[in-house]
Scaffold this active site. Structure first.
Site, mmCIF file in Angstrom:
data_model
loop_
_atom_site.group_PDB
_atom_site.id
_atom_site.type_symbol
_atom_site.label_atom_id
_atom_site.label_comp_id
_atom_site.label_asym_id
_atom_site.label_seq_id
_atom_site.Cartn_x
_atom_site.Cartn_y
_atom_site.Cartn_z
ATOM 1 C CE LYS A 175 -4.351 -1.808 1.740
ATOM 2 N NZ LYS A 175 -5.389 -1.766 2.785
ATOM 3 N NE ARG B 260 -7.875 -8.365 1.324
ATOM 4 C CZ ARG B 260 -7.598 -7.484 0.354
ATOM 5 N NH1 ARG B 260 -6.637 -6.574 0.522
ATOM 6 N NH2 ARG B 260 -8.283 -7.509 -0.790
#
Length: 274
Positions: free
Chosen positions: A221, A255
């Protein structure tokens, strides 16, 4: 701490890895990479072989300012892939990344095991009713607004305190519907600045006060690659570091896009705590 997935009790006292499979053309990292049956099967086979316990399947990109996708289009994208994967991998534990109750219902009917809702029911008032009906584990993420508006909604008086209140309300709502298996996701990158993402990571252990399993999704991210001045393609090392931090702070599910490296993190974490 366990969750019930299709009659199978998954023990989260040992952290588990959830591999990401995006079948969207515009996902921030792997958009458009898996567009035919062969590529999809090969990718999932690889993640399962590398040690993924869950596969998280999404057909609607939730990156900041993502384009709107109709419910019909999301269903058309995702249901055939659920059917394909359940056929090829009968024991697969599929998590469905959706905020729409009709998509959740259709996927569960076709063999999905978990619903991963970025909006924790805020974008579809019928979502929790569907979860209660099917009694599947429900991942509730913290977010404000929609994927299109969330990055304009980052003003907080006390962010972590407000997040805890948000989750407390959501948990109470879910329990009132007799939903059994709940998982909390702080929502890194959702209605949070880069600095706020690091504040959440710094205070991650506070979320254990909710007494629920904790999922962390920071894979590649912007809090990583923008902080380092690199691209998402170059952010694996930073992802691995923050996954290790998350494990030390008590995350039960990671995740990730890169299953092998995350599983190695978990194995070394086990050795550290043996």
């Amino acid at each position: 701490m366990t969750i019930n997935c299709k009659g199978q009790l998954i023990d989260l006292s040992l952290p588990k890895v959830m591999g990401i499979l995006n079948i969207t053309p515009n996902s921030f990292f792997d958009g458009g990479r898996y567009s035919n049956e062969g590529e999809i099967i090969a990718k999932v086979e690889k993640m399962l072989a590398e040690g993924a316990t869950f596969i998280d399947l999404g057909a609607y990109s939730s990156k900041p300012s993502a384009e709107f996708v109709s419910e019909e289009e999301e269903l058309n994208r995702i249901v055939p892939v659920v059917q394909l994967l359940v056929k090829h991998f009968p024991d697969i534990l599929l998590s469905i990344d959706t905020f729409r109750s009709k998509v959740a219902s259709a996927c569960i009917e076709n063999g999905a095991a978990i619903i991963n809702d970025i909006a924790a029911g805020n974008l579809d008032e019928k979502m929790m009713e569907v979860i209660a009906q099917y009694q599947v584990p429900y991942i509730m993420m913290h977010m404000r607004g929609t994927p299109q508006t969330m990055q304009s909604l980052t003003e907080y008086d006390d962010m972590v305190k407000e997040m805890m209140f948000y989750f407390s309300e959501k948990i109470a709502q879910a329990r009132s519907l007799r939903i059994n298996d709940l998982i909390v996701d702080p929502g890194f990158g959702f209605a949070k600045t880069i600095e706020q993402n690091f504040e959440v990571m710094q205070k991650l252990e506070l979320f254990h006060n909710l007494e629920l399993p904790l999922l962390v999704g920071i894979s590649r991210k912007s809090m990583i690659h923008k902080s380092l001045g690199i691209s998402a393609d170059e952010a694996l090392n930073g992802t691995t570091f923050l996954n290790a931090v998350a494990l030390i702070k008590g995350a039960q599910i990671l995740r990730v896009h890169d299953v092998k490296e995350a599983v190695e993190c978990v194995k070394l974490f086990e050795k550290l705590n043996a």
